[in-house]
Design a protein around this motif. Structure first.
Motif, mmCIF file in Angstrom:
data_model
loop_
_atom_site.group_PDB
_atom_site.id
_atom_site.type_symbol
_atom_site.label_atom_id
_atom_site.label_comp_id
_atom_site.label_asym_id
_atom_site.label_seq_id
_atom_site.Cartn_x
_atom_site.Cartn_y
_atom_site.Cartn_z
ATOM 1 N N LEU A 15 -8.655 31.944 22.491
ATOM 2 C CA LEU A 15 -8.035 30.725 22.586
ATOM 3 C C LEU A 15 -6.899 30.743 21.609
ATOM 4 O O LEU A 15 -7.187 30.615 20.311
ATOM 5 C CB LEU A 15 -8.914 29.589 22.649
ATOM 6 N N THR A 16 -5.597 30.594 21.715
ATOM 7 C CA THR A 16 -4.739 30.470 20.717
ATOM 8 C C THR A 16 -4.251 29.037 20.334
ATOM 9 O O THR A 16 -4.659 28.017 21.144
ATOM 10 C CB THR A 16 -3.155 31.226 21.274
ATOM 11 N N LYS B 12 -1.471 27.658 20.751
ATOM 12 C CA LYS B 12 -0.748 26.991 21.755
ATOM 13 C C LYS B 12 -1.520 26.597 22.813
ATOM 14 O O LYS B 12 -1.080 25.427 23.190
ATOM 15 C CB LYS B 12 0.161 28.229 22.255
ATOM 16 N N ASP B 13 -2.602 27.442 23.013
ATOM 17 C CA ASP B 13 -3.318 26.616 24.114
ATOM 18 C C ASP B 13 -3.884 25.741 23.809
ATOM 19 O O ASP B 13 -4.072 24.472 24.473
ATOM 20 C CB ASP B 13 -4.357 27.684 24.342
ATOM 21 N N ILE C 71 -1.343 22.574 24.080
ATOM 22 C CA ILE C 71 -1.036 22.360 25.389
ATOM 23 C C ILE C 71 -2.370 21.288 26.082
ATOM 24 O O ILE C 71 -2.218 20.423 26.662
ATOM 25 C CB ILE C 71 -0.760 23.653 26.075
ATOM 26 N N TYR C 72 -3.440 22.043 25.850
ATOM 27 C CA TYR C 72 -4.734 21.050 26.302
ATOM 28 C C TYR C 72 -4.850 19.608 25.673
ATOM 29 O O TYR C 72 -5.132 18.790 26.321
ATOM 30 C CB TYR C 72 -6.030 21.753 25.887
#
Length: 87
Positions: free
Chosen positions: A27-28, A30-31, A34-35
């Motif tokens: 899980l980056t 960036k992820d 976005i979430y």
């Protein structure tokens, strides 16, 4: 494949924990961004801000500051727990 080969060992103690790793743990940052945007963006300007402004008599920044502090402590405690119990 033997049952012992499919089980995970704790890296700290080398003990067998009886769990087979099946998911990819990735899980980056960036992820997470976005979430967070997907979760907050559609409702934040209308419903959440209006409810908080009404309940706090216009002190919305203080409410968000308290929320951020609570989330930081939650993230730190989750980090410590995930180091202690890697499964």
């Amino acid at each position: 494949m033997s049952n012992a080969a499919a089980e995970v060992q704790s890296p700290e103690t080398g003990t067998n924990l009886g769990y087979k790793q099946e998911l990819k743990r990735a899980l980056t940052f960036k992820d997470l961004v976005i979430y967070g945007l997907i979760t907050m963006l559609p409702i934040a300007p209308i419903q959440v801000y209006g409810m908080i402004a009404h309940e706090t008599f216009g002190m919305v920044p203080i409410v968000y500051l308290v929320g951020v502090i609570a989330m930081v402590f939650t993230a730190l405690s989750y980090s410590k727990m995930s180091q202690e119990f890697p499964i």
